[in-house]
Motif scaffolding. Sequence first.
Motif, short mmCIF file in Angstrom:
data_model
loop_
_atom_site.label_atom_id
_atom_site.label_comp_id
_atom_site.label_asym_id
_atom_site.label_seq_id
_atom_site.Cartn_x
_atom_site.Cartn_y
_atom_site.Cartn_z
N LYS A 360 0.70 -0.71 -0.04
CA LYS A 360 -0.21 0.26 0.12
C LYS A 360 1.33 1.16 -0.08
N GLN A 361 2.04 0.87 0.74
CA GLN A 361 3.09 2.86 0.49
C GLN A 361 4.09 2.44 0.24
N LYS A 374 2.54 -14.80 6.99
CA LYS A 374 2.42 -13.63 6.45
C LYS A 374 3.17 -12.20 6.22
N PHE A 375 3.40 -12.24 5.68
CA PHE A 375 4.21 -11.08 5.31
C PHE A 375 4.27 -9.56 5.75
N TYR A 376 5.07 -9.37 6.29
CA TYR A 376 4.86 -7.56 6.99
C TYR A 376 6.49 -6.57 6.68
N ALA A 377 5.79 -5.86 6.01
CA ALA A 377 6.74 -4.58 6.12
C ALA A 377 6.56 -3.68 6.93
N ILE A 378 7.91 -3.00 7.50
CA ILE A 378 7.75 -2.58 8.76
C ILE A 378 8.25 -1.00 8.52
N SER A 390 4.24 3.64 9.92
CA SER A 390 3.62 2.58 9.33
C SER A 390 3.86 1.06 9.50
N VAL A 391 2.60 0.12 9.82
CA VAL A 391 3.09 -1.55 9.28
C VAL A 391 2.28 -1.77 8.98
N LYS A 404 -0.77 -2.53 13.07
CA LYS A 404 -0.64 -1.10 14.03
C LYS A 404 0.72 -0.53 13.88
N PRO A 405 0.66 0.60 14.13
CA PRO A 405 2.12 1.21 13.65
C PRO A 405 3.04 1.86 14.31
#
Length: 565
Positions: A360-361, A374-378, A390-391, A404-405
């Motif tokens: 998204k970002q 699950k993939f997380y972009a932090i 943002s996360v 949650k950021p």
Amino acid sequence: MDTRTTQATASQKNSNELKRIFKEKLLTKIFCFYEEKSLIDVTFKVSNPVSLVPAHRLILSAASPYFEDLFNSDRGNNPVIEINDIDSDIFESLIIFCYTGQTLVTVENVTAMLKAAIVLQLEDAATPCVDFLMTHINECTLQGAYALERETQYELLKQKIHEYEIQNFMEISQHDEFLNFEVEKLQCLLESDNLNIAREKDAFDAITRWFNHNVAGRREHLPLLIGCLRLTQFDVDFLLAHIQTLPGCELLALKASMWIKEPSARPKINIRFPEPRGGLTLLAIYEVDLADNPCALQYNKAEDKWQNYGNIYNYGQQRRAILKDDNIFVFGGTENGKPSNTVLSWNLRNKIWRVLPSMKQAREVHCVVELDDKFYAIGGIGDGNTSLQSVERYTTSNGWEFVKPLITERYDAGAVTLNDKIYVLGGTKRNYLKSVECYNPDSNTWSYCADMIEQHLCCVVTVHKGHIYITGGYGGTRTVERYDPQRDTWSKICSLDVGGANWCRTAFASLDNKLWTIGGRGANENETSVAVYDDENDRWVQKRSLPSGDIYACFVVPLSLLTSK
């Protein structure tokens, strides 16, 4: 060379060539006899549909012990012999095989062809059928292969299926058929040193799924299967929380925990598989200085050297990557001088890139991890050169969505997963950070952990033996810190004797129960350092170095992934 020796060698070559030509002419003539129905001395009456198949007894007897025994029996003396358990087209194809050594195998006929070849004891015809079946498993279906193996009890098919299960264990363990595996079959797979799993927990998860399918009937077998795991590859918290609580597995968990915590006591601890599976190695994303040509390097443990595995051109600046199953997933980075939201994957088997749903970002110098599929972009830097708080998380069902950021916005940080939580460490906002945040996906909350001893920017971080290790950064620090999640404390170990302008472009990895660091400059400025941590003596041992260059990422991968065709 002696003239007589030269003449003898030439004579031998001529003789071999004459023999080859003679054999080819003989086989060609024999097949002509078959096609012309000349000198026929036996005819088979085959059903479904009824058909008459002529042949020569001598040829069939030479091709198969089945026919040799048949023609030496009373039944074999008949001029016409009935065959009732093989379809006529399949039978005729196999008779032709006896003359030519060739037959056409298709998805439609492979099952019938293999069963008939087994009955007729035509091993040379059965082998290509098995090979065809296993190379077309998606079309023939794995369930069909299992059913055929059960029906025929054919040893070669059983062996090939076992090899397929070893290579594709992650996929196999998700099939319904897996839930009905006999305990002996599952044990044989779990014992394999080449089991194709990315981490030992994958094997544990497969055992759990199999066990939960029939808890009452399989309770007594659970310790046997858990004992096949490389238990020393888990951290103590996992052993106590997930292994010790299983019926009959308390002692296994205790022994493995002691083995991890008390290295000096290891000779006295009886563990069946104390070492990691031998099929693991390192794969580094590497670029020679100023070459603008990133490649994947495979580490050869036996020879202590690195070798090129393949070019990986799309691995651009400031991208972040993780390995899952047989794909390297690459997130964001810099494109045309701006942060990107693109997501790509590079398959280790076929070395092909795929484009996946974008984040998204847009993000660069961010963190990425994988937890529970699950993939997380932090964090990172976004559009407008702003640091991000943002996360976002990716699932196959919902795509990318924000969670949650972070408590503190940051970029150039490090991130790992441990004990079903995500840890984000260091980085910078407007100054270098010591702070550490922990994310609990169950409650979707972030909380602070104990600060690191030093600030770390563009840091190198990994999990090893249940602890988090961190080092490096543009700050010039060579300090290595270790975090104990049980005590929420940081301590220092031996510093690395490496550095250089691009010290941030390096990586940690945990392989063979040892902590590895790849990257940075050692005593020789023209080389990239590779070292292994000796925890008993608190020192770093140098391994074979690389030419001067940058390490963007390093992964522990099953060797079978890199050697499969």
